[in-house]
Design a protein around this motif. Structure first.
Motif, mmCIF file in Angstrom:
data_model
loop_
_atom_site.group_PDB
_atom_site.id
_atom_site.type_symbol
_atom_site.label_atom_id
_atom_site.label_comp_id
_atom_site.label_asym_id
_atom_site.label_seq_id
_atom_site.Cartn_x
_atom_site.Cartn_y
_atom_site.Cartn_z
ATOM 1 N N LEU A 189 0.855 -1.065 -0.011
ATOM 2 C CA LEU A 189 0.074 -0.033 -0.060
ATOM 3 C C LEU A 189 1.047 1.355 0.096
ATOM 4 O O LEU A 189 0.696 2.354 -0.734
ATOM 5 C CB LEU A 189 -0.895 0.125 1.175
ATOM 6 C CG LEU A 189 -2.119 -1.024 1.396
ATOM 7 C CD1 LEU A 189 -2.706 -0.971 2.537
ATOM 8 C CD2 LEU A 189 -2.971 -1.009 0.072
ATOM 9 N N ALA A 190 2.036 1.184 0.799
ATOM 10 C CA ALA A 190 2.731 2.183 0.971
ATOM 11 C C ALA A 190 3.522 2.641 -0.526
ATOM 12 O O ALA A 190 3.663 3.953 -0.838
ATOM 13 C CB ALA A 190 3.961 1.960 1.805
ATOM 14 N N THR A 191 4.006 1.580 -1.234
ATOM 15 C CA THR A 191 4.248 1.486 -2.622
ATOM 16 C C THR A 191 3.212 2.237 -3.671
ATOM 17 O O THR A 191 3.734 2.881 -4.584
ATOM 18 C CB THR A 191 5.107 0.608 -3.190
ATOM 19 O OG1 THR A 191 5.936 -0.362 -2.185
ATOM 20 C CG2 THR A 191 5.768 0.511 -4.278
ATOM 21 N N LEU A 242 3.460 5.895 -3.061
ATOM 22 C CA LEU A 242 4.553 6.366 -3.759
ATOM 23 C C LEU A 242 4.372 6.539 -5.047
ATOM 24 O O LEU A 242 4.741 7.735 -5.798
ATOM 25 C CB LEU A 242 5.852 5.714 -3.312
ATOM 26 C CG LEU A 242 6.169 5.727 -1.842
ATOM 27 C CD1 LEU A 242 7.135 4.517 -0.964
ATOM 28 C CD2 LEU A 242 6.779 7.077 -1.463
ATOM 29 N N GLU A 243 3.932 5.570 -5.770
ATOM 30 C CA GLU A 243 3.813 5.707 -7.205
ATOM 31 C C GLU A 243 2.770 6.738 -7.732
ATOM 32 O O GLU A 243 2.850 7.422 -8.708
ATOM 33 C CB GLU A 243 3.537 4.262 -7.749
ATOM 34 C CG GLU A 243 4.584 3.218 -7.625
ATOM 35 C CD GLU A 243 5.807 3.480 -8.378
ATOM 36 O OE1 GLU A 243 5.644 4.196 -9.446
ATOM 37 O OE2 GLU A 243 6.901 3.122 -8.194
ATOM 38 N N GLN A 244 1.714 6.763 -6.937
ATOM 39 C CA GLN A 244 0.604 7.751 -7.199
ATOM 40 C C GLN A 244 1.148 8.918 -7.031
ATOM 41 O O GLN A 244 0.672 10.048 -7.934
ATOM 42 C CB GLN A 244 -0.855 7.264 -6.484
ATOM 43 C CG GLN A 244 -1.587 6.187 -7.011
ATOM 44 C CD GLN A 244 -2.212 6.414 -8.125
ATOM 45 O OE1 GLN A 244 -2.085 7.547 -8.583
ATOM 46 N NE2 GLN A 244 -2.506 5.614 -8.881
ATOM 47 N N HIS A 245 2.219 9.137 -6.222
ATOM 48 C CA HIS A 245 2.640 10.373 -5.806
ATOM 49 C C HIS A 245 3.375 11.126 -6.945
ATOM 50 O O HIS A 245 3.626 12.148 -7.288
ATOM 51 C CB HIS A 245 3.705 10.501 -4.800
ATOM 52 C CG HIS A 245 4.282 11.692 -4.319
ATOM 53 N ND1 HIS A 245 3.658 12.872 -3.549
ATOM 54 C CD2 HIS A 245 5.579 11.940 -4.634
ATOM 55 C CE1 HIS A 245 4.438 13.769 -3.675
ATOM 56 N NE2 HIS A 245 5.860 13.288 -3.892
ATOM 57 N N ARG A 282 11.061 9.699 2.396
ATOM 58 C CA ARG A 282 10.682 8.399 1.594
ATOM 59 C C ARG A 282 10.253 9.122 0.413
ATOM 60 O O ARG A 282 10.631 8.506 -0.727
ATOM 61 C CB ARG A 282 9.932 7.511 2.278
ATOM 62 C CG ARG A 282 9.900 6.254 1.582
ATOM 63 C CD ARG A 282 9.264 5.010 2.371
ATOM 64 N NE ARG A 282 9.159 3.772 1.407
ATOM 65 C CZ ARG A 282 8.398 2.893 1.620
ATOM 66 N NH1 ARG A 282 7.782 2.688 2.734
ATOM 67 N NH2 ARG A 282 8.437 1.862 0.750
ATOM 68 N N LEU A 283 9.270 10.123 0.388
ATOM 69 C CA LEU A 283 8.798 10.238 -0.703
ATOM 70 C C LEU A 283 9.701 11.119 -1.675
ATOM 71 O O LEU A 283 9.849 11.142 -2.802
ATOM 72 C CB LEU A 283 7.729 11.669 -0.467
ATOM 73 C CG LEU A 283 6.302 11.354 -0.015
ATOM 74 C CD1 LEU A 283 5.513 12.402 0.340
ATOM 75 C CD2 LEU A 283 5.504 10.838 -1.467
ATOM 76 N N PRO A 325 10.981 5.477 -8.607
ATOM 77 C CA PRO A 325 9.728 4.800 -9.078
ATOM 78 C C PRO A 325 9.911 3.519 -10.032
ATOM 79 O O PRO A 325 11.133 3.330 -10.422
ATOM 80 C CB PRO A 325 9.205 5.925 -10.039
ATOM 81 C CG PRO A 325 10.287 6.970 -10.329
ATOM 82 C CD PRO A 325 11.184 6.682 -9.237
ATOM 83 N N LEU A 326 8.979 2.736 -9.880
ATOM 84 C CA LEU A 326 9.188 1.501 -10.757
ATOM 85 C C LEU A 326 8.757 1.813 -12.286
ATOM 86 O O LEU A 326 7.530 2.426 -12.564
ATOM 87 C CB LEU A 326 7.824 0.615 -10.007
ATOM 88 C CG LEU A 326 8.693 -0.116 -8.671
ATOM 89 C CD1 LEU A 326 7.366 -0.919 -8.148
ATOM 90 C CD2 LEU A 326 9.791 -0.852 -8.636
ATOM 91 N N PRO A 327 9.442 1.201 -13.165
ATOM 92 C CA PRO A 327 8.949 1.506 -14.551
ATOM 93 C C PRO A 327 7.728 0.870 -14.995
ATOM 94 O O PRO A 327 6.782 1.756 -15.744
ATOM 95 C CB PRO A 327 10.021 0.592 -15.566
ATOM 96 C CG PRO A 327 11.214 0.801 -14.427
ATOM 97 C CD PRO A 327 10.799 0.849 -13.077
#
Length: 197
Positions: free
Chosen positions: A20-22, A25-28, A82-83, A88-90
């Motif tokens: 959920l944290a990831t 982070l991705e939505q950020h 952390r932000l 980010p993940l490709p």
């Protein structure tokens, strides 16, 4: 039950909180990128006034969603450090990269049609996640606000999309291609996150 692998796990409370944290982070990264793409589409010379209004409305929504995302990220234990340092993940960032490509290369009216074909599915995912966060993870209403925002029906959005498509010429072939790729990249977003667990 959705066929989305991660949403299905969140729905049953079996997705780890770190996933959920990831997601947060991705939505950020996704939200501000999409907002800028929508603003660019609104300013394109080939955008009708109706299409411009539609994209401006979307951009305003992304700004509001970005504000609501903060509470979700905090509930997941994500802090400012952390932000700032997150890589980010490709597989998750392919979607906003393609939205940016559409903003630069596609006819705005065709983008309206392609985007709206995917909104219902995204809204359904968000509704499922919002309920699960409350029922299985103990998140507050504020922490669920990001997903509540997208889960709620948006009549104004539908009306704006209809007006934009009526005002411009829609190339069905292009829309089919764009919609197919958007769905594939969104699937990549969720499967990439699911593969982390």
């Amino acid at each position: 039950m959705t066929t989305n692998p991660l949403v299905a796990r969140i729905a049953t409370g079996t997705a780890p909180r770190e996933t959920l944290a990831t997601l947060a982070l991705e939505q950020h990264r996704v939200i501000p990128a999409d907002r800028r793409a929508f603003l660019h589409l609104a300013q394109r010379e080939t955008a009708t006034p109706e299409a411009a209004a539609f994209f401006e409305f979307l951009a305003e929504g992304e700004a509001m969603a970005g504000e609501k995302l903060i509470a979700f990220a905090e509930a997941c234990g994500v802090d400012e450090t952390r932000l700032r340092t997150y890589e980010p993940l490709p597989g998750c960032q392919a979607y906003p990269a393609y939205v940016a490509w559409l903003a630069l290369n596609a006819e705005p009216t065709d983008v309206v049609a392609a985007l709206t074909s995917n909104f219902a599915e995204w809204g359904g995912y968000c509704a499922t996640i919002a309920g699960a966060l409350r029922n299985h993870y103990g998140f507050t209403d504020e922490a669920c606000g990001f997903f509540d925002f997208f889960a709620e029906p948006a009549p104004e959005l539908e009306l704006g999309a209809t007006a934009a498509m009526r005002a411009g010429k829609v190339n069905e072939g292009s829309v089919t291609t764009y919609s197919t790729l958007l769905k594939a990249y969104e699937a990549s977003f969720w499967s990439t996150l699911s593969d982390l667990t």
